[in-house]
Design a protein around this motif. Structure first.
Motif, PDB file in Angstrom:
ATOM      1  N   GLU B 124      23.923 -18.054 -10.312  1.00  0.00           N
ATOM      2  CA  GLU B 124      22.779 -18.231  -9.416  1.00  0.00           C
ATOM      3  C   GLU B 124      21.800 -17.072  -9.619  1.00  0.00           C
ATOM      4  O   GLU B 124      22.154 -16.074 -10.250  1.00  0.00           O
ATOM      5  CB  GLU B 124      23.231 -18.276  -7.954  1.00  0.00           C
ATOM      6  CG  GLU B 124      23.985 -17.037  -7.516  1.00  0.00           C
ATOM      7  CD  GLU B 124      24.542 -17.171  -6.101  1.00  0.00           C
ATOM      8  OE1 GLU B 124      23.761 -17.480  -5.193  1.00  0.00           O
ATOM      9  OE2 GLU B 124      25.754 -16.949  -5.923  1.00  0.00           O
ATOM     10  N   SER B 125      20.603 -17.186  -9.080  1.00  0.00           N
ATOM     11  CA  SER B 125      19.585 -16.160  -9.302  1.00  0.00           C
ATOM     12  C   SER B 125      19.227 -15.436  -8.009  1.00  0.00           C
ATOM     13  O   SER B 125      19.027 -16.070  -6.969  1.00  0.00           O
ATOM     14  CB  SER B 125      18.320 -16.805  -9.875  1.00  0.00           C
ATOM     15  OG  SER B 125      17.266 -15.878  -9.862  1.00  0.00           O
ATOM     16  N   HIS B 126      19.180 -14.111  -8.086  1.00  0.00           N
ATOM     17  CA  HIS B 126      18.742 -13.288  -6.955  1.00  0.00           C
ATOM     18  C   HIS B 126      17.429 -12.559  -7.287  1.00  0.00           C
ATOM     19  O   HIS B 126      16.990 -11.726  -6.507  1.00  0.00           O
ATOM     20  CB  HIS B 126      19.802 -12.259  -6.580  1.00  0.00           C
ATOM     21  CG  HIS B 126      21.078 -12.854  -6.071  1.00  0.00           C
ATOM     22  ND1 HIS B 126      22.131 -12.100  -5.602  1.00  0.00           N
ATOM     23  CD2 HIS B 126      21.474 -14.139  -5.948  1.00  0.00           C
ATOM     24  CE1 HIS B 126      23.117 -12.902  -5.224  1.00  0.00           C
ATOM     25  NE2 HIS B 126      22.750 -14.132  -5.432  1.00  0.00           N
ATOM     26  N   GLY B 127      16.853 -12.823  -8.455  1.00  0.00           N
ATOM     27  CA  GLY B 127      15.596 -12.168  -8.824  1.00  0.00           C
ATOM     28  C   GLY B 127      15.720 -10.683  -9.094  1.00  0.00           C
ATOM     29  O   GLY B 127      14.837  -9.910  -8.735  1.00  0.00           O
ATOM     30  N   VAL B 128      16.783 -10.253  -9.767  1.00  0.00           N
ATOM     31  CA  VAL B 128      17.003  -8.817  -9.959  1.00  0.00           C
ATOM     32  C   VAL B 128      16.710  -8.352 -11.386  1.00  0.00           C
ATOM     33  O   VAL B 128      16.837  -7.162 -11.667  1.00  0.00           O
ATOM     34  CB  VAL B 128      18.440  -8.408  -9.579  1.00  0.00           C
ATOM     35  CG1 VAL B 128      18.752  -8.842  -8.158  1.00  0.00           C
ATOM     36  CG2 VAL B 128      19.454  -8.949 -10.543  1.00  0.00           C
ATOM     37  N   LEU B 129      16.333  -9.264 -12.295  1.00  0.00           N
ATOM     38  CA  LEU B 129      16.038  -8.861 -13.674  1.00  0.00           C
ATOM     39  C   LEU B 129      14.527  -8.749 -13.858  1.00  0.00           C
ATOM     40  O   LEU B 129      13.791  -9.670 -13.515  1.00  0.00           O
ATOM     41  CB  LEU B 129      16.597  -9.884 -14.669  1.00  0.00           C
ATOM     42  CG  LEU B 129      18.099 -10.154 -14.602  1.00  0.00           C
ATOM     43  CD1 LEU B 129      18.486 -11.202 -15.641  1.00  0.00           C
ATOM     44  CD2 LEU B 129      18.895  -8.877 -14.818  1.00  0.00           C
ATOM     45  N   THR B 130      14.074  -7.627 -14.389  1.00  0.00           N
ATOM     46  CA  THR B 130      12.649  -7.400 -14.611  1.00  0.00           C
ATOM     47  C   THR B 130      12.320  -7.678 -16.074  1.00  0.00           C
ATOM     48  O   THR B 130      12.729  -6.932 -16.963  1.00  0.00           O
ATOM     49  CB  THR B 130      12.286  -5.941 -14.265  1.00  0.00           C
ATOM     50  OG1 THR B 130      12.642  -5.687 -12.910  1.00  0.00           O
ATOM     51  CG2 THR B 130      10.799  -5.691 -14.461  1.00  0.00           C
ATOM     52  N   LEU B 131      11.596  -8.758 -16.339  1.00  0.00           N
ATOM     53  CA  LEU B 131      11.219  -9.105 -17.718  1.00  0.00           C
ATOM     54  C   LEU B 131       9.706  -8.985 -17.863  1.00  0.00           C
ATOM     55  O   LEU B 131       8.944  -9.817 -17.367  1.00  0.00           O
ATOM     56  CB  LEU B 131      11.680 -10.529 -18.058  1.00  0.00           C
ATOM     57  CG  LEU B 131      11.387 -10.990 -19.492  1.00  0.00           C
ATOM     58  CD1 LEU B 131      12.102 -10.118 -20.514  1.00  0.00           C
ATOM     59  CD2 LEU B 131      11.784 -12.450 -19.684  1.00  0.00           C
ATOM     60  N   LYS B 132       9.274  -7.934 -18.560  1.00  0.00           N
ATOM     61  CA  LYS B 132       7.844  -7.694 -18.769  1.00  0.00           C
ATOM     62  C   LYS B 132       7.283  -8.639 -19.830  1.00  0.00           C
ATOM     63  O   LYS B 132       8.026  -9.196 -20.632  1.00  0.00           O
ATOM     64  CB  LYS B 132       7.645  -6.248 -19.242  1.00  0.00           C
ATOM     65  CG  LYS B 132       8.102  -5.202 -18.230  1.00  0.00           C
ATOM     66  CD  LYS B 132       7.067  -5.028 -17.150  1.00  0.00           C
ATOM     67  CE  LYS B 132       7.415  -3.809 -16.289  1.00  0.00           C
ATOM     68  NZ  LYS B 132       6.470  -3.680 -15.172  1.00  0.00           N
ATOM     69  N   LYS B 133       5.950  -8.737 -19.880  1.00  0.00           N
ATOM     70  CA  LYS B 133       5.323  -9.525 -20.945  1.00  0.00           C
ATOM     71  C   LYS B 133       5.709  -8.930 -22.307  1.00  0.00           C
ATOM     72  O   LYS B 133       5.662  -7.717 -22.495  1.00  0.00           O
ATOM     73  CB  LYS B 133       3.806  -9.523 -20.771  1.00  0.00           C
ATOM     74  CG  LYS B 133       3.361 -10.298 -19.530  1.00  0.00           C
ATOM     75  CD  LYS B 133       1.846 -10.448 -19.500  1.00  0.00           C
ATOM     76  CE  LYS B 133       1.409 -11.277 -18.303  1.00  0.00           C
ATOM     77  NZ  LYS B 133       1.306 -10.474 -17.062  1.00  0.00           N
ATOM     78  N   ALA B 134       6.097  -9.815 -23.239  1.00  0.00           N
ATOM     79  CA  ALA B 134       6.602  -9.432 -24.571  1.00  0.00           C
ATOM     80  C   ALA B 134       7.936  -8.689 -24.478  1.00  0.00           C
ATOM     81  O   ALA B 134       8.381  -8.088 -25.457  1.00  0.00           O
ATOM     82  CB  ALA B 134       5.579  -8.626 -25.381  1.00  0.00           C
ATOM     83  N   GLY B 135       8.583  -8.747 -23.335  1.00  0.00           N
ATOM     84  CA  GLY B 135       9.930  -8.182 -23.178  1.00  0.00           C
ATOM     85  C   GLY B 135      10.991  -9.160 -23.655  1.00  0.00           C
ATOM     86  O   GLY B 135      10.708 -10.346 -23.872  1.00  0.00           O
ATOM     87  N   VAL B 136      12.209  -8.652 -23.810  1.00  0.00           N
ATOM     88  CA  VAL B 136      13.302  -9.426 -24.399  1.00  0.00           C
ATOM     89  C   VAL B 136      14.571  -9.289 -23.562  1.00  0.00           C
ATOM     90  O   VAL B 136      14.901  -8.186 -23.108  1.00  0.00           O
ATOM     91  CB  VAL B 136      13.624  -8.930 -25.832  1.00  0.00           C
ATOM     92  CG1 VAL B 136      14.716  -9.785 -26.473  1.00  0.00           C
ATOM     93  CG2 VAL B 136      12.377  -8.911 -26.695  1.00  0.00           C
ATOM     94  N   ILE B 137      15.262 -10.420 -23.373  1.00  0.00           N
ATOM     95  CA  ILE B 137      16.603 -10.438 -22.784  1.00  0.00           C
ATOM     96  C   ILE B 137      17.555 -10.976 -23.845  1.00  0.00           C
ATOM     97  O   ILE B 137      17.251 -11.980 -24.495  1.00  0.00           O
ATOM     98  CB  ILE B 137      16.658 -11.358 -21.541  1.00  0.00           C
ATOM     99  CG1 ILE B 137      15.886 -10.742 -20.374  1.00  0.00           C
ATOM    100  CG2 ILE B 137      18.107 -11.639 -21.124  1.00  0.00           C
ATOM    101  CD1 ILE B 137      15.772 -11.666 -19.156  1.00  0.00           C
ATOM    102  N   GLY B 138      18.705 -10.314 -24.042  1.00  0.00           N
ATOM    103  CA  GLY B 138      19.720 -10.779 -24.994  1.00  0.00           C
ATOM    104  C   GLY B 138      21.007 -11.138 -24.275  1.00  0.00           C
ATOM    105  O   GLY B 138      21.589 -10.296 -23.588  1.00  0.00           O
ATOM    106  N   LEU B 139      21.457 -12.383 -24.435  1.00  0.00           N
ATOM    107  CA  LEU B 139      22.667 -12.877 -23.758  1.00  0.00           C
ATOM    108  C   LEU B 139      23.661 -13.381 -24.799  1.00  0.00           C
ATOM    109  O   LEU B 139      23.266 -13.932 -25.827  1.00  0.00           O
ATOM    110  CB  LEU B 139      22.312 -14.051 -22.841  1.00  0.00           C
ATOM    111  CG  LEU B 139      21.302 -13.814 -21.724  1.00  0.00           C
ATOM    112  CD1 LEU B 139      20.793 -15.147 -21.187  1.00  0.00           C
ATOM    113  CD2 LEU B 139      21.942 -13.008 -20.609  1.00  0.00           C
TER     114      LEU B 139
END
Lengths: 164, 164
Positions: B124-139
């Motif tokens: 579920e989502s709690h809105g705790v990840l900050t993803l900036k423009k041109a930012g990257v998340i790796g899963l």
């Protein structure tokens, strides 16, 4: 108080388990020192500066913290027992409420650091954050110093993704 | 099937809201193009290579994806409607179960991408990840293609932390 940027930094690569009579005496390997120095250099190039650098008393953590200080990332290091393996997040929160700072780094061990991060983000830990040796987690904590389940994650990186 | 490395990449800085009749027509600014090219160069220096690069059809996302392809990060891009704002994670999961791949990148929008990441990590989502423009998340997603609440996070970075 202002929001707090909290950096959780895992100690670098250390001598293998069982090679020292006391686990806490295991030092960084030469490769571990080099990788940690590279990470420190990258953090300095990002203009990071920690008001406080707290470290586990174990040799591999203490050495990692010393490398960060030598790189100019913090004025000095402080050794705290609650960053040893199995330490208690609430002990750190007690300390946090006594200081007015905007940027703090903690050097310690897994799975404690990623567990602390998850508790700050979600209030509980599911073991979903991967923190490599000499890796870094960056969290933003609210200024009211009541951060459990109320913080945000702006950075998580393995050292190999930090190019020189 | 093998584990899947999934990279979620937010589009770069675009022209301000209201400057185009259609929101989906807003292009990257010149600064947005440059920052995105810098991120693409960094990702290539890390030897990343995506089997598939899927993108939102909106101009700012499509342009971001094209920059990643031009940098050699993927053989081509595919435009998919479910990466437009408000798209459905389950549509992507349906696609995922039809392919045998080890590394996929999605280019899209906030808050969708960080919400998808949280659902993959915690269910579920709690809105705790900050993803900036041109930012990257790796899963890292498990090989059984049933990733909700069962994935791990190995990377999250704003573009400013990716030095050249």
């Amino acid at each position: 108080m202002a929001n707090l940027d909290l950096y959780l930094i895992r100690h670098g690569l250390a001598a293998e388990r069982g090679t020292f009579a006391e686990d806490g005496d295991r030092p960084l390997t030469e490769a571990g020192q080099q990788k940690t120095q590279q990470v420190a250099k990258h953090l300095r190039a990002l203009d990071l500066k920690f008001n406080f650098l707290l470290t586990s008393p174990l040799v591999r953590a203490h050495q990692t913290a010393a490398i960060l200080v030598a790189a100019g990332l913090a004025p000095q290091l402080s050794i705290v027992d609650y960053l040893a393996p199995g330490g208690n997040l609430s002990d750190w929160l007690t300390w946090l409420r006594t200081v007015d700072v905007s940027c703090v780094a903690l050097v310690g061990h897994e799975p404690d650091l990623s567990t602390w991060a998850e508790r700050l983000l979600w209030g509980e830990s599911h073991g979903v954050l991967t923190l490599k040796k000499a890796g870094v987690i960056g969290l933003s904590l609210p200024g009211d110093r009541d951060p459990l389940g109320r913080s945000t994650l702006f950075w998580l990186t393995p050292p190999r993704f930090l190019l020189e």
